[in-house]
Enzyme design. Structure first.
Site, mmCIF file in Angstrom:
data_model
loop_
_atom_site.group_PDB
_atom_site.id
_atom_site.type_symbol
_atom_site.label_atom_id
_atom_site.label_comp_id
_atom_site.label_asym_id
_atom_site.label_seq_id
_atom_site.Cartn_x
_atom_site.Cartn_y
_atom_site.Cartn_z
ATOM 1 N N VAL A 53 0.826 -1.216 0.000
ATOM 2 C CA VAL A 53 0.000 0.000 0.000
ATOM 3 C C VAL A 53 0.859 1.265 0.000
ATOM 4 O O VAL A 53 0.625 2.196 -0.782
ATOM 5 C CB VAL A 53 -0.982 0.003 1.199
ATOM 6 C CG1 VAL A 53 -1.816 1.276 1.211
ATOM 7 C CG2 VAL A 53 -1.897 -1.222 1.138
ATOM 8 N N LYS A 59 -6.927 -1.325 9.118
ATOM 9 C CA LYS A 59 -8.211 -1.626 9.790
ATOM 10 C C LYS A 59 -8.021 -2.217 11.173
ATOM 11 O O LYS A 59 -8.842 -2.015 12.061
ATOM 12 C CB LYS A 59 -9.086 -2.541 8.934
ATOM 13 C CG LYS A 59 -8.393 -3.784 8.399
ATOM 14 C CD LYS A 59 -7.890 -3.568 7.007
ATOM 15 C CE LYS A 59 -6.722 -4.479 6.731
ATOM 16 N NZ LYS A 59 -6.468 -4.715 5.341
ATOM 17 N N GLY A 115 -11.185 -1.075 0.583
ATOM 18 C CA GLY A 115 -10.123 -0.692 -0.358
ATOM 19 C C GLY A 115 -10.474 0.593 -1.088
ATOM 20 O O GLY A 115 -10.612 1.659 -0.477
ATOM 21 N N ILE A 119 -13.210 1.521 -2.440
ATOM 22 C CA ILE A 119 -14.609 1.966 -2.395
ATOM 23 C C ILE A 119 -14.788 3.110 -1.398
ATOM 24 O O ILE A 119 -14.409 2.967 -0.239
ATOM 25 C CB ILE A 119 -15.540 0.810 -1.937
ATOM 26 C CG1 ILE A 119 -15.368 -0.411 -2.813
ATOM 27 C CG2 ILE A 119 -16.980 1.257 -1.905
ATOM 28 C CD1 ILE A 119 -16.169 -1.617 -2.307
ATOM 29 N N GLU A 132 -3.508 -10.537 3.833
ATOM 30 C CA GLU A 132 -2.752 -9.976 4.953
ATOM 31 C C GLU A 132 -1.449 -10.755 5.105
ATOM 32 O O GLU A 132 -1.330 -11.870 4.598
ATOM 33 C CB GLU A 132 -3.567 -10.112 6.242
ATOM 34 C CG GLU A 132 -4.897 -9.382 6.219
ATOM 35 C CD GLU A 132 -4.733 -7.895 5.970
ATOM 36 O OE1 GLU A 132 -4.043 -7.223 6.729
ATOM 37 O OE2 GLU A 132 -5.290 -7.414 4.967
ATOM 38 N N ASP A 153 -10.311 -10.098 9.455
ATOM 39 C CA ASP A 153 -10.179 -8.851 8.688
ATOM 40 C C ASP A 153 -11.569 -8.254 8.397
ATOM 41 O O ASP A 153 -11.798 -7.059 8.610
ATOM 42 C CB ASP A 153 -9.423 -9.151 7.378
ATOM 43 C CG ASP A 153 -9.279 -7.932 6.500
ATOM 44 O OD1 ASP A 153 -8.456 -7.059 6.829
ATOM 45 O OD2 ASP A 153 -10.008 -7.836 5.489
ATOM 46 N N LYS A 184 -13.462 -4.686 9.792
ATOM 47 C CA LYS A 184 -14.106 -3.697 8.913
ATOM 48 C C LYS A 184 -15.559 -3.456 9.324
ATOM 49 O O LYS A 184 -16.028 -2.317 9.324
ATOM 50 C CB LYS A 184 -13.992 -4.164 7.461
ATOM 51 C CG LYS A 184 -12.532 -4.123 6.972
ATOM 52 C CD LYS A 184 -12.345 -4.878 5.678
ATOM 53 C CE LYS A 184 -10.901 -4.812 5.194
ATOM 54 N NZ LYS A 184 -10.612 -5.749 4.102
#
Ligand code: HSE
Length: 405
Positions: A12, A100, A129, A131, A185, A196, A200
């Site tokens: 990222v 997150k 991500g 969105i 991950e 995960d 979220k």
């Protein structure tokens, strides 16, 4: 000139740097002033990188540099990232994060520090991500009472299930592919066991209630028990198996967040969400339903969301803390209801029981086993039903809830 620091140069973080320089001219126009990346924090060396002069291993270079006003945290985890983000906020620096785990575990504390220091802790990239979902929820949809959210919030598991559904690929091969593509991950357990997705849905639940919902208090089941057999039988019932993270508000004001694999009927758009894509369906009293869809993981999609927050901050540097994107700590027992109160239809695959014993169910007789979908019932009742099957000499091979948003 405003200076930016990027923490972590993994998938990222390197995407944030790449996208910033690719679109720098148009980004600066949008910000309306000059800005640049001054530091990239990483413990590794990148001697061949065109950005090699920007690297530092010392967070204090960033924390103590008055020119740095915004920090993009892309390290992941809730140990070093927590210490570094906290130090940045305490020094009045704004933070944009894709992390997150950090937001779900430490959000209330970090948001409180940001408020005290009149700066921002932004986390659009932490859910879905690419969105846009965090800002739409608390800005564009602010007029609504949100009653329910359900979504495919983990790209890795959706990728794996897609490979199982469409290519009959086995679980391990599909997971390996997802890792190679940079979706998973560091420890893929967090993806496949649902942690995960849980983080979220905790973030979205915290946002709609204004109270911090902790992952440890949320029922979470991943996809490791899902067999090819169930995936194929689901098709016969006109549904796709997806890992669904959801939260429902009850009339008494309590909420039920949960994560579990579900059968998503083909008439629900989420059944068609494939590959690494995510989707989030939001129900509100004004909008009825709205669905958000896009790439839920990967380098540039996530970088796009991180940079969106960086740009938002640099455009509005005089405005101080955005209190709409916030929540406070709370005793979760005061706001959560038992997930077993949730009602839905239920898919069962059983052996040792005859069709004649299964009234009011859609049935597929597969020889030794029978698969069926029940009428709507609470999850607690479905557990009782499973016990009654066992008492009649049957054996429950699988039990999967059917989504009905
Ligand atoms: N591992 C995560 C996923 C990355 O697969 O969705 C994006 O949060």
């Amino acid at each position: 000139m405003s200076k930016i620091a990027v923490l972590g140069y993994g998938v990222v973080g390197s995407g944030v740097v790449e996208l910033f320089y690719k679109n720098k001219e148009s980004i600066l126009k949008k910000i309306g002033k000059d800005a640049d990346i001054k530091y990239i924090l990483d413990i590794r060396d990148f001697p061949d990188s065109p950005y090699r002069d920007k690297f530092t291993r010392d967070i204090n270079d960033i924390v103590n540099d008055k020119e740095v006003t915004i920090v993009a945290e892309c390290m992941g985890g809730a140990t070093f990232a927590y210490d570094f983000v906290k130090a940045c906020l305490q020094n009045g620096k704004n933070v944009s994060t894709s992390n997150k785990e950090l937001v779900a575990k430490k959000g209330a504390e970090l948001l409180a520090i940001a408020k005290e220091k009149n700066c921002n802790f932004f986390f659009e990239a932490s859910v879905g991500g690419a969105i846009p979902i965090i800002r739409p929820l608390h800005k564009c949809l602010a007029a609504n009472e949100i009653s329910q959210i359900a979504g495919i919030l983990n790209g890795t598991t959706n990728f794996i299930l897609g490979k199982m559904i469409n290519e009959s690929m086995d679980f391990d091969a599909a997971l390996k592919m997802a890792q190679e593509l940079g979706y998973a991950e560091k420890d893929p357990t967090a993806d496949v066991e649902g942690h995960d997705a849980c983080r979220k849905i905790c973030i979205l639940s915290s946002l709609i209630t204004g109270k911090h919902i902790y992952p440890d208090n949320v029922y979470t089941k991943g996809i490791t028990d899902i067999s090819l057999k169930d995936v194929k039988l689901a098709e016969k019932f006109g549904a796709a198996v997806k890992l669904i993270a959801s939260v429902r508000k009850l009339e008494n004001g309590r909420i039920i967040p949960m994560v579990m694999p579900m059968l998503v009927p083909y008439d629900n758009l989420m059944s068609r969400v494939d590959d690494v894509f995510n989707a989030v369906m939001v129900c509100g009293d004004g909008i009825d339903k709205a669905m958000f869809y896009g790439r839920g993981a990967g380098m540039l999609p996530t970088a796009s969301a991180v940079l969106g927050d960086v740009i938002e901050q640099l455009k509005n540097e005089e405005n101080g803390t955005d209190l709409a994107q916030s929540w406070v700590d709370c005793d979760n027992s005061e706001i959560l209801a038992d997930y077993k109160e949730n009602e839905c239809r239920m898919y069962f695959r059983v052996s040792g029981i005859s069709e004649a014993d299964l009234e009011n169910a859609e049935i597929i007789d597969n020889g030794e086993e029978v698969a069926f979908v029940t009428a709507r019932m609470s999850i607690a009742k479905s557990d009782e039903f499973a016990k009654s099957v066992e008492l009649r000499g049957g054996s429950v091979k699988s039990k999967i809830a059917v989504l009905d948003i």
